[in-house]
Design an enzyme around this catalytic site. Structure first.
Site, mmCIF file in Angstrom:
data_model
loop_
_atom_site.group_PDB
_atom_site.id
_atom_site.type_symbol
_atom_site.label_atom_id
_atom_site.label_comp_id
_atom_site.label_asym_id
_atom_site.label_seq_id
_atom_site.Cartn_x
_atom_site.Cartn_y
_atom_site.Cartn_z
ATOM 1 N N ASP A 159 -30.017 35.727 25.951
ATOM 2 C CA ASP A 159 -30.713 35.735 24.639
ATOM 3 C C ASP A 159 -30.136 36.558 23.803
ATOM 4 O O ASP A 159 -29.348 37.527 24.152
ATOM 5 C CB ASP A 159 -32.036 35.733 24.975
ATOM 6 C CG ASP A 159 -32.588 36.992 25.376
ATOM 7 O OD1 ASP A 159 -31.673 37.674 25.907
ATOM 8 O OD2 ASP A 159 -33.972 36.967 25.911
ATOM 9 N N ASN A 192 -45.814 38.650 28.646
ATOM 10 C CA ASN A 192 -46.477 37.620 28.434
ATOM 11 C C ASN A 192 -45.949 36.365 29.425
ATOM 12 O O ASN A 192 -46.073 35.361 29.373
ATOM 13 C CB ASN A 192 -46.532 36.966 27.196
ATOM 14 C CG ASN A 192 -45.122 36.679 26.513
ATOM 15 O OD1 ASN A 192 -44.007 36.815 27.200
ATOM 16 N ND2 ASN A 192 -44.966 36.148 25.320
ATOM 17 N N HIS A 199 -42.724 35.678 29.562
ATOM 18 C CA HIS A 199 -41.579 34.602 29.089
ATOM 19 C C HIS A 199 -40.219 35.153 29.783
ATOM 20 O O HIS A 199 -40.075 36.212 30.468
ATOM 21 C CB HIS A 199 -41.306 34.962 27.377
ATOM 22 C CG HIS A 199 -40.728 36.368 27.047
ATOM 23 N ND1 HIS A 199 -40.984 36.854 25.943
ATOM 24 C CD2 HIS A 199 -40.045 37.422 27.806
ATOM 25 C CE1 HIS A 199 -40.186 37.991 25.738
ATOM 26 N NE2 HIS A 199 -39.691 38.288 26.739
ATOM 27 N N GLU A 250 -40.869 31.339 25.279
ATOM 28 C CA GLU A 250 -42.049 31.984 25.308
ATOM 29 C C GLU A 250 -43.031 30.807 25.760
ATOM 30 O O GLU A 250 -42.609 29.549 26.065
ATOM 31 C CB GLU A 250 -42.575 31.794 23.574
ATOM 32 C CG GLU A 250 -41.728 32.935 22.964
ATOM 33 C CD GLU A 250 -41.825 34.472 23.170
ATOM 34 O OE1 GLU A 250 -42.425 34.812 24.233
ATOM 35 O OE2 GLU A 250 -41.928 35.371 22.396
HETATM 36 C C1 GLP Z 1 -37.092 40.666 26.220
HETATM 37 C C2 GLP Z 1 -35.931 39.787 26.294
HETATM 38 C C3 GLP Z 1 -35.657 39.424 27.698
HETATM 39 C C4 GLP Z 1 -36.114 40.759 28.660
HETATM 40 C C5 GLP Z 1 -37.479 40.682 28.662
HETATM 41 C C6 GLP Z 1 -38.166 42.054 29.299
HETATM 42 O O1 GLP Z 1 -37.929 40.385 25.088
HETATM 43 N N1 GLP Z 1 -36.130 38.480 25.854
HETATM 44 O O2 GLP Z 1 -34.468 38.852 27.937
HETATM 45 O O3 GLP Z 1 -35.852 40.243 30.004
HETATM 46 O O4 GLP Z 1 -38.065 40.686 27.350
HETATM 47 O O5 GLP Z 1 -37.525 43.335 28.215
HETATM 48 P P1 GLP Z 1 -37.558 44.721 28.855
HETATM 49 O O6 GLP Z 1 -36.762 44.581 30.146
HETATM 50 O O7 GLP Z 1 -37.133 45.586 27.901
HETATM 51 O O8 GLP Z 1 -39.188 44.836 29.506
#
Ligand code: GLP
Length: 262
Positions: A67, A136, A138, A143
């Site tokens: 992403d 959340n 995702h 989402e």
């Molecule tokens: C982000 C990204 C994801 C990521 C997740 C966790 O918003 N969309 O690709 O895996 O949320 O992020 P983090 O590892 O910084 O907690």
């Protein structure tokens, strides 16, 4: 699903790095799907260390990404593309010809999303997809409410995700839009390796790992995949009901892991 629980996030990162490095050893031209965010930082550091000590050769690996945030300035350190290059790809000395990421420049059109999917297909599909999880639930930027069959597309970020992003970006910079592989796209990878660390993830992890399968928790879609490994630290695993069973499974890892990760 195989759930590996380590005491600390550092141990979890090293355990995940061992799995990725075995996958590369077993299949030197591995198609590897990268995830961004804080969670995989330790894993990427360990891979770079292995590469520097000549224990890991990534010269034939092909890299993809899960992403990207849209609308950030081109020099923003929060662009995932920049993070991948800076923290991993440049350090591994990867050839640009072996990298295809979802980028701001390519990300703004439906045809670019379709081209990304087509390119993955032409490359033989993703072998191992790395995943984090949002608070959340995702997966990528799929989402809550995302179709379980969704494909790579542009999405509007949820208010919860924008709140989390505001912890790192100043409020005026928080993007509204992102591009993400869909849940259907992610599910086509041959193996999924999901990581989560820290107690802010405990609720999402328990709903993803122990179900039920629901579009409200996009990460619960991993239940539709036959080869999933989940690496958690003690805090992220804090709300799981079947921790004892997972610990027992961990004693038999060499037998239970997907063949490429052994
Ligand atoms: C982000 C990204 C994801 C990521 C997740 C966790 O918003 N969309 O690709 O895996 O949320 O992020 P983090 O590892 O910084 O907690």
């Amino acid at each position: 699903m195989l759930v590996v629980i380590t005491e600390t996030s550092e141990e979890g990162s090293r355990a995940a790095a061992r799995l990725v490095s075995r996958a590369i050893t077993n299949k030197p031209d591995l198609r590897l799907g990268l995830a961004a965010g804080r969670t995989p930082e330790g894993l990427y550091r360990s891979l770079v260390d292995l590469h520097r000590s000549a224990q890991l050769d990534c010269s034939a690996v092909r890299f993809f990404s899960l992403d990207e945030l849209l609308g950030l300035p081109s020099d923003s350190p929060h662009r995932y593309t920049r993070f991948f290059h800076h923290d991993l790809l440049d350090q591994l000395g990867v050839s640009p010809a072996h990298v295809r990421l979802l980028t701001e420049e390519r990300g703004h059109s439906e045809s670019a999303c379709a081209a990304y999917e087509q390119f993955i297909q032409e490359q033989g599909g993703i072998d191992l997809q790395l995943l984090g999880i949002g608070r959340n639930g995702h997966l990528g930027f799929n989402e809550p409410g995302s179709s379980l069959a969704s494909r790579t597309r542009i999405v509007l970020l949820s208010p919860e995700t924008r709140e989390v992003l505001a912890e790192e970006l100043n409020a005026a910079q928080v993007p509204q839009w992102a591009v993400t592989m869909g849940l259907g796209t992610i599910r086509e990878a041959r193996i999924l390796l999901l990581m989560a660390f820290g107690d802010t993830k405990a609720d999402a992890v328990s709903r993803a790992v122990e179900g039920p399968l629901t579009a409200e928790v996009p990460a619960s879609s991993i239940h539709l995949h036959p080869q999933v490994v989940v690496v958690l630290d003690r805090e992220a695993a804090g709300r799981l009901k079947h921790r004892e069973y997972y610990a027992e499974q961990a004693a038999h890892l060499p037998r239970l892991l997907p063949a490429w990760l052994r």
